[in-house]
Design an enzyme around this catalytic site. Structure first.
Site, PDB file in Angstrom:
ATOM      1  N   ASP A 119       0.483  -1.885  -5.087  1.00  0.00           N
ATOM      2  CA  ASP A 119       1.564  -2.843  -5.254  1.00  0.00           C
ATOM      3  C   ASP A 119       2.847  -2.226  -4.723  1.00  0.00           C
ATOM      4  O   ASP A 119       3.033  -1.008  -4.791  1.00  0.00           O
ATOM      5  CB  ASP A 119       1.738  -3.221  -6.730  1.00  0.00           C
ATOM      6  N   ASP A 177      -1.364 -10.716  -4.032  1.00  0.00           N
ATOM      7  CA  ASP A 177      -0.956 -11.394  -5.263  1.00  0.00           C
ATOM      8  C   ASP A 177      -0.179 -12.667  -4.951  1.00  0.00           C
ATOM      9  O   ASP A 177      -0.375 -13.706  -5.588  1.00  0.00           O
ATOM     10  CB  ASP A 177      -0.088 -10.475  -6.132  1.00  0.00           C
TER      11      ASP A 177
END
Length: 156
Positions: free
Chosen positions: A111, A125
């Site tokens: 991330d 995402d």
């Protein structure tokens, strides 16, 4: 065929950016793009959204596989006019596969998009969330209504 192209594009973009972040940043490093608002922050997430179900890699892989199998089965049955639904499915599949590649490779998801008021996330995402949004909007606003049948009206 366009859903496959969209999914592959999401996967390739997601994996390329994750590779770039991993090779140009150290874990935990944060680069302010707009100070105190948006940073590029490299973290490894062992869970799902908000870090829930940490280290449940097998579950996440199984869910992604089931999603892809369901799409392969149901996609041909979706009317061609349901473009928003098809777009949502393509985004969702691309995002799910993008994150599964990370989980299979390392057990974590890379991330890096950090808005400081929300947990750090990635392109996959975003694709999943936008895809779900497209699917929900499509189902509520663009699917044929069955209300006539529910009220005892047998007319089509």
């Amino acid at each position: 065929m366009p859903i496959l192209l969209l999914a592959v594009t999401i996967i390739l973009l997601d994996q390329w950016v994750k590779y770039y972040v991993q090779t140009h940043m150290t874990l935990g490093m944060s680069i302010p793009v707009v100070p105190d608002i948006f940073h590029i922050t490299y973290i490894l997430n062992p869970g799902a959204a908000f870090g829930i179900l940490e280290h449940q890699t097998t579950i996440f892989i199984a869910v992604a596989i089931l999603l892809v199998v369901a799409v392969v089965y149901f996609y041909p049955r979706i009317p061609k006019g349901c473009r928003l639904l098809r777009l949502g499915i393509g985004l969702q599949v691309g995002g799910a596969v993008g994150n599964v590649i990370d989980r299979i490779r390392t057990g974590y998801v890379v991330d890096f998009l950090d808005f400081r008021i929300w947990p750090v996330f990635n392109i996959a995402d975003m694709a999943i969330v936008i895809g779900v949004g497209c699917i929900v909007i499509s189902m509520f606003y663009f699917m044929p209504s069955e209300t006539g049948k529910e009220n005892g009206d047998s007319r089509s």
